[in-house]
Design an enzyme around this catalytic site. Structure first.
Site, short mmCIF file in Angstrom:
data_model
loop_
_atom_site.label_atom_id
_atom_site.label_comp_id
_atom_site.label_asym_id
_atom_site.label_seq_id
_atom_site.Cartn_x
_atom_site.Cartn_y
_atom_site.Cartn_z
N LEU A 380 0.82 -1.22 0.00
CA LEU A 380 0.00 0.00 0.00
C LEU A 380 0.85 1.26 0.00
O LEU A 380 0.41 2.31 -0.47
CB LEU A 380 -0.92 0.01 1.23
CG LEU A 380 -1.95 -1.11 1.31
CD1 LEU A 380 -2.68 -1.06 2.65
CD2 LEU A 380 -2.95 -1.01 0.17
N GLY A 381 2.04 1.18 0.56
CA GLY A 381 2.88 2.36 0.64
C GLY A 381 4.16 2.04 1.38
O GLY A 381 4.33 0.96 1.96
N GLY A 383 7.35 4.09 3.80
CA GLY A 383 7.83 5.29 4.47
C GLY A 383 9.21 5.07 5.06
O GLY A 383 9.88 4.07 4.78
N GLY A 384 9.62 6.02 5.92
CA GLY A 384 10.95 5.95 6.49
C GLY A 384 11.16 4.79 7.44
O GLY A 384 12.29 4.38 7.69
N VAL A 388 4.02 -0.81 4.19
CA VAL A 388 2.67 -1.17 4.59
C VAL A 388 2.03 -2.01 3.49
O VAL A 388 2.07 -1.64 2.31
CB VAL A 388 1.81 0.08 4.86
CG1 VAL A 388 0.41 -0.33 5.31
CG2 VAL A 388 2.46 0.96 5.92
N LYS A 403 1.92 -3.20 8.79
CA LYS A 403 3.13 -2.39 8.66
C LYS A 403 4.32 -3.23 9.09
O LYS A 403 4.40 -3.70 10.22
CB LYS A 403 3.04 -1.13 9.53
CG LYS A 403 4.25 -0.22 9.42
CD LYS A 403 4.01 1.06 10.19
CE LYS A 403 5.19 2.01 10.06
NZ LYS A 403 4.95 3.27 10.76
N ASP A 506 4.84 14.19 12.61
CA ASP A 506 4.92 13.88 11.18
C ASP A 506 3.56 14.03 10.51
O ASP A 506 3.14 13.18 9.73
CB ASP A 506 5.46 12.47 10.97
CG ASP A 506 6.02 12.26 9.55
OD1 ASP A 506 6.32 13.27 8.89
OD2 ASP A 506 6.14 11.10 9.13
#
Length: 702
Positions: A380-381, A383-384, A388, A403, A506
């Site tokens: 789904l995505g 990040g740092g 996910v 995640k 964030d």
């Protein structure tokens, strides 16, 4: 524009342990370079909403300039106690660094830099001076040198009888003159001066109802816009607090490449006469100049913009990477030594299982099956802190988001995992993503959340009608407003309603997720932290760097290393502007502006703030709501933390229960700390101060 004092940096380093000092310096320089890359890509800006003694290092005060007092630059002597001291004076105040205003291109042509400046003046007429004089001018000069001798009176600190009209002067000025000479059209006028006080173009100010120095003091806002491509200069003027007028008081053709040095200085000049005198005061000043850096690809304006940003960004990234690597190496060594000495190593599973009200513990095999062995097609995505995935719990008939934290050799990702789990496990709010459970198996760290079928806010804002699959419609106005209200409610809960204050750190559009009904759910608590009980206002940031995303990070975080409620509000303000404008907070693709907030503030200054509304909406929005939200976004983005509204006020402003916040027409400056030019010097000037109430009234409206 942010100014950094090398003296202050040195003092800050001296308080750090020697092992960390070099790392902090590297990170500080990284932050500076990152900001520099943003500025160099398009323009160079400076901004002074007022002036203090700390600003002396930014300017060269020459001849009779009165220094800084009462929050203003005194271009001629300050004070009214000794009137004879004000007679027949001239002075200049010049910003300490030059700007590149033109460059040679093919065929002998010149590329000219555009610039925009706005400033506020008060030309104060003392009560015992029935006729003020002589005037004040905005000046482009070849150097920081003093005005020529005998440049008082009608020469306005620009030229004198010998030098007037000589091309070697290399000066251009816009004068605001209130004494009629034989060559002037009237007493109160504006003029474009090229190497002379005899203006090339003039315009009377009386048709605009403007008297530069009336008997009762008035502050004026002035806007000077120069278009380097069209070679045109336009001057607007209005009483302070009023928007930029639609029509200029003067416009004229001007080719700077013919009249000024390639590297020239900006500032102000002014003068008084033998029988006429006044106080020539600049109360605020903003300047943005198109950046013409040497060595860029002159054949492609786009190429030199990208090149500058990429080069500075690459250096910044290299410095930051080296700093993080050094810090982690040292930290890991200390932690191992401490564990060996005490025998008290942290056991993750035991800690998690003992948390009160702990969420469900999932089996690793169950989550691996749900994500099809963490298949890329289920992603789904990213990040740092990890990736996910969408997960299908077939036995329960439920879709979840899983995640998976990045695995590293040291304990850093486990620390991040525990931080997020410890924070979000205790949070309960309709506008927060709900934690369902967790898993720790053979070093693999997983968190399980409710699945958000409509993804993240940024995907809807920027994919819109141009989605490759063509099936994602433009986000309508009512949903945008609804999403902002939900995100604000979540922020208020974190700051004020939970039994401990949680700073998210964030907040950005990609961390605002949308459920099936497009309700906002604030997620990704990998950077969130609860304020210590002894600290009711801030938390210390990780020395490994400033967390967050460029465009959402409050300016003070780069210097204070503190995360606060106010820095969260700043990030939320960036989201508000982003949602209304349909543009990212950085890389706005607007000439002269690298950050969205600067563009919106400029529109606000010109009285055109609704021009910032997403054009794709084609007018399908509520005008009153859009104006209120844009002002709210600017208020939350105030460079000074104490001026930003609280989360509780944000909710009421969004709903209309509170009126739109008052926002100054010009973006206030964030100066941390005041700049002292490297190798620079200060000109010592005498300044007459007065305690009279009359003198203190001239810029009360400021």
């Amino acid at each position: 524009m942010m100014f950094f004092s090398t003296n202050s940096l040195h003092r800050r380093r001296s308080r750090l342990p020697s092992a960390a000092a070099g790392i902090h310096l590297l990170l500080f320089l990284s932050a500076v370079l990152l900001l520099a890359s943003a500025v160099l890509a398009d323009s160079i800006s400076l901004s002074f909403p007022s002036f203090s003694q700390d600003n002396y290092g930014n300017f060269n005060f020459s001849h009779d300039a009165g220094g800084i007092s009462l929050g203003a630059l005194q271009i001629t002597p300050d004070g009214t106690d000794n009137i004879t001291f004000l007679h027949n004076k001239s002075g200049r105040v010049i910003f300490y660094r030059p700007f590149r205003l033109w460059e040679e291109v093919s065929g002998g042509r010149k590329r000219i830099a555009s610039f925009n400046t706005s400033f506020e003046i008060n030309v104060y007429r003392p009560r015992n001076s029935p006729v003020p004089g002589e005037g004040i001018a905005f000046l482009i000069a070849p150097d920081q040198g003093w005005p020529p001798t005998d440049s008082a009176g009608g020469f306005l600190g620009l030229t004198n009888a010998t030098l007037d009209g000589q091309p070697s002067n290399r000066i251009v000025a816009v004068e605001f003159d209130n004494v009629k000479q034989s060559y002037d059209p009237a007493g109160d006028h504006v003029g474009l001066n090229i190497n002379s006080v005899r203006s090339n173009v003039t315009a009377q100010l009386s048709p605009f109802g403007i008297e530069i120095s009336p008997a009762t003091a008035v502050n004026y806002s002035i806007w000077i816009d120069y278009d380097g491509a069209d070679r045109m200069i336009r001057v607007h003027m209005a009483q302070q607090g009023k928007p930029k007028p639609g029509s200029p008081v003067m416009s004229a053709a001007l080719d700077l490449g013919e009249h000024v040095n390639q590297n020239s200085y900006f500032g102000f000049a002014a003068a008084t006469g033998t029988a006429t005198y006044e106080l020539n005061c600049v109360l605020a000043w903003n300047l943005t100049v198109e950046d013409l850096l040497p060595g860029k690809n002159r054949g492609s304006p786009t190429a030199w913009k990208i090149g500058a940003g990429a080069a500075a960004g690459a250096v910044s990234l290299a410095v930051a990477t080296a700093a993080v690597w050094l810090l982690r190496k040292r930290t890991k060594k200390r932690e191992r030594a401490a564990a060996a000495e005490t025998g008290d190593e942290w056991e993750l599973e035991g800690t998690l299982k003992n948390l009160p009200g702990m969420a469900r513990e999932f089996e690793y095999a169950e989550l691996r099956k749900a994500t099809r062995n963490f298949d890329e097609k289920m992603k789904l995505g990213q990040g740092g802190f990890g990736v996910v995935y969408r997960g299908e719990l077939l036995e329960e008939g439920k879709t979840v988001a899983v995640k998976r934290f990045s695995r590293e050799e040291d304990m850093k990702s486990q620390d991040d995992f525990f931080k997020e789990l410890a924070v979000i496990n205790r949070l309960r709010h309709r506008n927060l993503v709900r934690l369902l459970g967790w898993c720790h198996n053979n070093g693999v760290l997983l968190l399980v959340y409710d699945y958000m079928p409509n993804g993240s806010l940024d995907h809807h804002l920027y994919v819109g009608c141009s989605a490759p699959d063509g099936d994602r419609p433009l986000l309508p106005w009512n949903r945008r407003r609804q999403i902002l209200a939900g995100a604000a409610s979540a922020l208020h809960y974190l700051h004020n309603e939970y039994n401990e204050c949680v700073v998210h750190r964030d907040i950005k559009s990609s961390n605002i997720l949308l459920d099936a009904d497009f309700n906002a759910r604030l997620g990704d608590f990998g950077l969130a932290i609860v304020l210590d009980s002894g600290k009711t206002s801030y938390v210390d940031l990780d020395p490994a760097g400033i967390p967050g995303t460029v465009g959402y990070i409050a300016p003070e975080c780069f210097h204070t290393s503190k995360a606060t409620r106010e820095s969260d509000v700043f990030a939320f303000g960036a989201v508000v502007l982003e949602v209304v404008a349909g543009r990212r907070p950085s890389s706005v693709r607007l000439p002269g502006f690298h950050f969205l907030v600067d563009w919106v503030w400029d529109l606000h200054r010109e009285g055109k703030i609704l021009d910032a509304v997403d054009q794709r909406l084609a007018g399908d929005y509520v005008v009153e709501e859009a104006g209120r939200l844009l002002l709210l976004g600017l208020a939350c983005s105030h460079p000074l933390p104490g001026k930003r509204p609280r989360a509780a006020d944000v909710i009421q402003m969004l709903s209309g229960e509170l009126p739109a916040p008052e926002v100054p027409p010009m973006k206030p400056a964030f100066v941390w700390p005041a700049a002292v030019p490297g190798g620079g010097w200060l000109t010592s000037t005498s300044s007459i101060m007065t305690s009279s109430s009359e003198r203190q009234q001239f810029n009360v409206s400021k």
